[in-house]
Design a protein around this motif. Structure first.
Motif, mmCIF file in Angstrom:
data_model
loop_
_atom_site.group_PDB
_atom_site.id
_atom_site.type_symbol
_atom_site.label_atom_id
_atom_site.label_comp_id
_atom_site.label_asym_id
_atom_site.label_seq_id
_atom_site.Cartn_x
_atom_site.Cartn_y
_atom_site.Cartn_z
ATOM 1 N N PRO A 24 24.759 17.040 62.823
ATOM 2 C CA PRO A 24 23.435 17.419 63.111
ATOM 3 C C PRO A 24 22.472 15.887 63.002
ATOM 4 C CG PRO A 24 24.415 18.779 61.188
ATOM 5 C CD PRO A 24 25.408 17.592 61.714
ATOM 6 N N GLN A 25 21.167 16.371 63.733
ATOM 7 C CA GLN A 25 20.336 15.291 63.846
ATOM 8 C C GLN A 25 19.924 14.952 62.440
ATOM 9 O OE1 GLN A 25 17.289 15.932 67.120
ATOM 10 N NE2 GLN A 25 18.662 17.760 67.648
ATOM 11 N N LEU A 26 19.786 15.660 61.580
ATOM 12 C CA LEU A 26 19.501 15.176 60.264
ATOM 13 C C LEU A 26 20.219 14.308 59.760
ATOM 14 C CD1 LEU A 26 20.648 16.793 57.468
ATOM 15 C CD2 LEU A 26 19.861 18.802 58.818
ATOM 16 N N HIS A 27 21.483 14.208 59.899
ATOM 17 C CA HIS A 27 22.228 13.080 59.354
ATOM 18 C C HIS A 27 22.472 12.063 60.473
ATOM 19 C CE1 HIS A 27 23.556 15.686 56.266
ATOM 20 N NE2 HIS A 27 24.277 16.546 57.124
ATOM 21 N N PRO A 72 21.134 34.959 85.016
ATOM 22 C CA PRO A 72 20.617 33.811 84.626
ATOM 23 C C PRO A 72 21.109 33.854 83.001
ATOM 24 C CG PRO A 72 18.842 35.491 84.764
ATOM 25 C CD PRO A 72 19.981 36.130 85.209
ATOM 26 N N ASP A 73 21.405 32.431 82.670
ATOM 27 C CA ASP A 73 21.898 32.308 81.290
ATOM 28 C C ASP A 73 20.878 31.046 80.824
ATOM 29 O OD1 ASP A 73 23.955 34.089 80.402
ATOM 30 O OD2 ASP A 73 25.233 33.116 81.800
ATOM 31 N N THR A 74 21.243 30.487 79.668
ATOM 32 C CA THR A 74 20.328 29.671 79.055
ATOM 33 C C THR A 74 20.810 28.345 78.944
ATOM 34 O OG1 THR A 74 20.941 30.075 76.848
ATOM 35 C CG2 THR A 74 18.962 31.549 77.827
ATOM 36 N N ASN A 75 20.099 27.293 78.838
ATOM 37 C CA ASN A 75 20.268 25.762 78.538
ATOM 38 C C ASN A 75 19.272 25.434 77.822
ATOM 39 O OD1 ASN A 75 18.707 25.695 81.016
ATOM 40 N ND2 ASN A 75 19.271 23.606 80.955
ATOM 41 N N GLY A 76 19.558 24.202 77.065
ATOM 42 C CA GLY A 76 18.542 23.615 76.209
ATOM 43 C C GLY A 76 18.541 24.346 74.721
ATOM 44 N N ASN A 77 19.245 25.422 74.741
ATOM 45 C CA ASN A 77 18.862 26.084 73.390
ATOM 46 C C ASN A 77 20.336 25.923 72.425
ATOM 47 O OD1 ASN A 77 16.481 27.368 74.065
ATOM 48 N ND2 ASN A 77 17.817 28.674 75.381
ATOM 49 N N PRO A 78 20.057 26.110 71.156
ATOM 50 C CA PRO A 78 21.084 26.036 70.138
ATOM 51 C C PRO A 78 22.387 26.994 70.592
ATOM 52 C CG PRO A 78 19.101 26.483 68.943
ATOM 53 C CD PRO A 78 18.778 26.544 70.290
ATOM 54 N N ARG A 81 25.152 12.393 72.826
ATOM 55 C CA ARG A 81 24.004 13.472 72.267
ATOM 56 C C ARG A 81 24.291 14.801 72.941
ATOM 57 N NH1 ARG A 81 18.578 15.224 74.922
ATOM 58 N NH2 ARG A 81 19.641 14.269 76.874
ATOM 59 N N ALA A 82 24.252 15.858 72.228
ATOM 60 C CA ALA A 82 24.599 17.281 73.146
ATOM 61 C C ALA A 82 23.612 17.642 73.899
ATOM 62 C CB ALA A 82 24.766 18.366 71.758
ATOM 63 N N VAL A 83 23.854 18.402 74.960
ATOM 64 C CA VAL A 83 22.967 18.985 75.784
ATOM 65 C C VAL A 83 23.793 20.289 76.115
ATOM 66 C CG1 VAL A 83 22.422 19.086 78.339
ATOM 67 C CG2 VAL A 83 22.415 16.986 77.238
ATOM 68 N N THR A 84 23.189 21.595 75.951
ATOM 69 C CA THR A 84 23.620 22.760 75.809
ATOM 70 C C THR A 84 23.473 23.737 76.946
ATOM 71 O OG1 THR A 84 21.821 23.601 74.481
ATOM 72 C CG2 THR A 84 23.536 22.504 73.265
ATOM 73 N N ALA A 85 24.377 24.433 77.057
ATOM 74 C CA ALA A 85 24.200 25.478 78.098
ATOM 75 C C ALA A 85 25.099 26.728 77.575
ATOM 76 C CB ALA A 85 25.046 24.987 79.492
ATOM 77 N N THR A 86 24.665 28.084 77.984
ATOM 78 C CA THR A 86 25.409 29.364 77.579
ATOM 79 C C THR A 86 25.683 29.971 78.966
ATOM 80 O OG1 THR A 86 24.198 29.430 75.747
ATOM 81 C CG2 THR A 86 25.172 31.426 76.515
ATOM 82 N N GLY A 125 32.200 28.377 65.192
ATOM 83 C CA GLY A 125 31.338 28.622 63.996
ATOM 84 C C GLY A 125 30.500 27.762 63.806
ATOM 85 N N VAL A 126 30.507 26.689 64.640
ATOM 86 C CA VAL A 126 29.205 25.893 64.136
ATOM 87 C C VAL A 126 27.936 25.800 65.269
ATOM 88 C CG1 VAL A 126 28.752 23.019 64.178
ATOM 89 C CG2 VAL A 126 30.940 24.044 63.835
ATOM 90 N N THR A 127 26.861 25.887 64.706
ATOM 91 C CA THR A 127 25.465 25.581 65.491
ATOM 92 C C THR A 127 25.217 24.328 66.047
ATOM 93 O OG1 THR A 127 24.742 27.875 64.312
ATOM 94 C CG2 THR A 127 23.219 26.266 65.476
ATOM 95 N N ILE A 128 25.209 24.259 67.347
ATOM 96 C CA ILE A 128 25.051 22.804 67.968
ATOM 97 C C ILE A 128 23.700 23.038 68.473
ATOM 98 C CG2 ILE A 128 25.781 21.100 69.541
ATOM 99 C CD1 ILE A 128 28.582 22.242 69.221
ATOM 100 N N GLN A 129 22.852 22.096 68.005
ATOM 101 C CA GLN A 129 21.443 22.039 68.471
ATOM 102 C C GLN A 129 21.408 20.909 69.711
ATOM 103 O OE1 GLN A 129 18.667 23.838 67.531
ATOM 104 N NE2 GLN A 129 19.811 24.601 65.741
ATOM 105 N N PRO A 130 20.622 20.841 70.618
ATOM 106 C CA PRO A 130 20.525 20.117 71.650
ATOM 107 C C PRO A 130 20.135 18.630 70.798
ATOM 108 C CG PRO A 130 19.332 21.983 72.278
ATOM 109 C CD PRO A 130 19.943 22.186 70.966
ATOM 110 N N GLY A 131 20.570 17.711 71.235
ATOM 111 C CA GLY A 131 20.396 16.157 70.550
ATOM 112 C C GLY A 131 21.216 16.086 69.457
#
Length: 186
Positions: free
Chosen positions: A157-160, A126-132, A37-42, A137-143
């Motif tokens: 993607p979660q929908l698949h 400060p940057d962000t985590n937990g955001n797309p 499962r993806a956990v994201t940070a920027t 070229g791919v948008t990765i959503q948390p989860g």
């Protein structure tokens, strides 16, 4: 027989449920494969605050995705990899640079990055985590599910996810059947 480790990303793409993360991964260390499962940070300028926060939120089996394409320095090193491993992560994908390569080459946690830089930032921005995040070229959503093997790295993607859960074994069996047909015709 078991399929070669590189087939899963290909199968997921062939069935239209995964998007390939189209970057050249010049550094790959640790285990050859990862899935979780993806956990994201920027980290835009190389700040480690969001990355440390994301590592603190990792759960068993997660894959940390770090989006740092404009950071001119390393955003991941040995200490952060050890911290992610202690949280039982499956791997880390860095759209950016890492350091401490000899340490990482000896560590079992799967890590992929665009390259190596010896310097780290002194930025406290400060940057962000937990955001797309956008990676290759791919948008990765948390989860989302992230899978890496010898052929590359993909995001599902979660929908698949439900479809993959229902159909992956059948897709793998079809690959085995095709391999058996080829072997029988030789």
């Amino acid at each position: 027989r078991a399929l070669p480790s590189g087939d899963v990303t290909c199968i997921l793409c062939d069935h239209g449920v995964a998007q390939p993360i189209a970057l050249d991964w010049h550094v790959r260390t640790g285990a050859g494969t990862m899935a979780g499962r993806a956990v994201t940070a920027t980290s835009r300028a190389g700040s480690l605050q969001a990355i440390r926060s994301a590592i603190a939120s990792l759960q068993t089996g997660d894959v940390l995705i770090i989006a740092a394409p404009s950071a001119p320095c390393a955003v991941l090193g040995g200490r952060l990899v050890h911290a992610a491993a202690r949280r039982h992560a499956r791997g880390i994908v860095v759209d950016g640079y890492l350091r401490d390569l000899p340490t990482l080459q000896e560590h079992p946690l799967a890590v992929a990055a665009r390259g190596v830089r010896p310097n780290r930032a002194d930025v406290l921005e400060p940057d962000t985590n937990g955001n797309p995040v956008q990676v290759g070229g791919v948008t990765i959503q948390p989860g989302d599910l992230v899978v890496a093997d010898a052929n590359g790295i993909v995001a599902v993607p979660q929908l698949h996810l439900a479809q993959v859960g229902r159909e992956l074994e059948a897709w793998l069996e079809e690959e085995r059947r095709m391999d058996a047909e080829i072997a029988a015709s030789a």
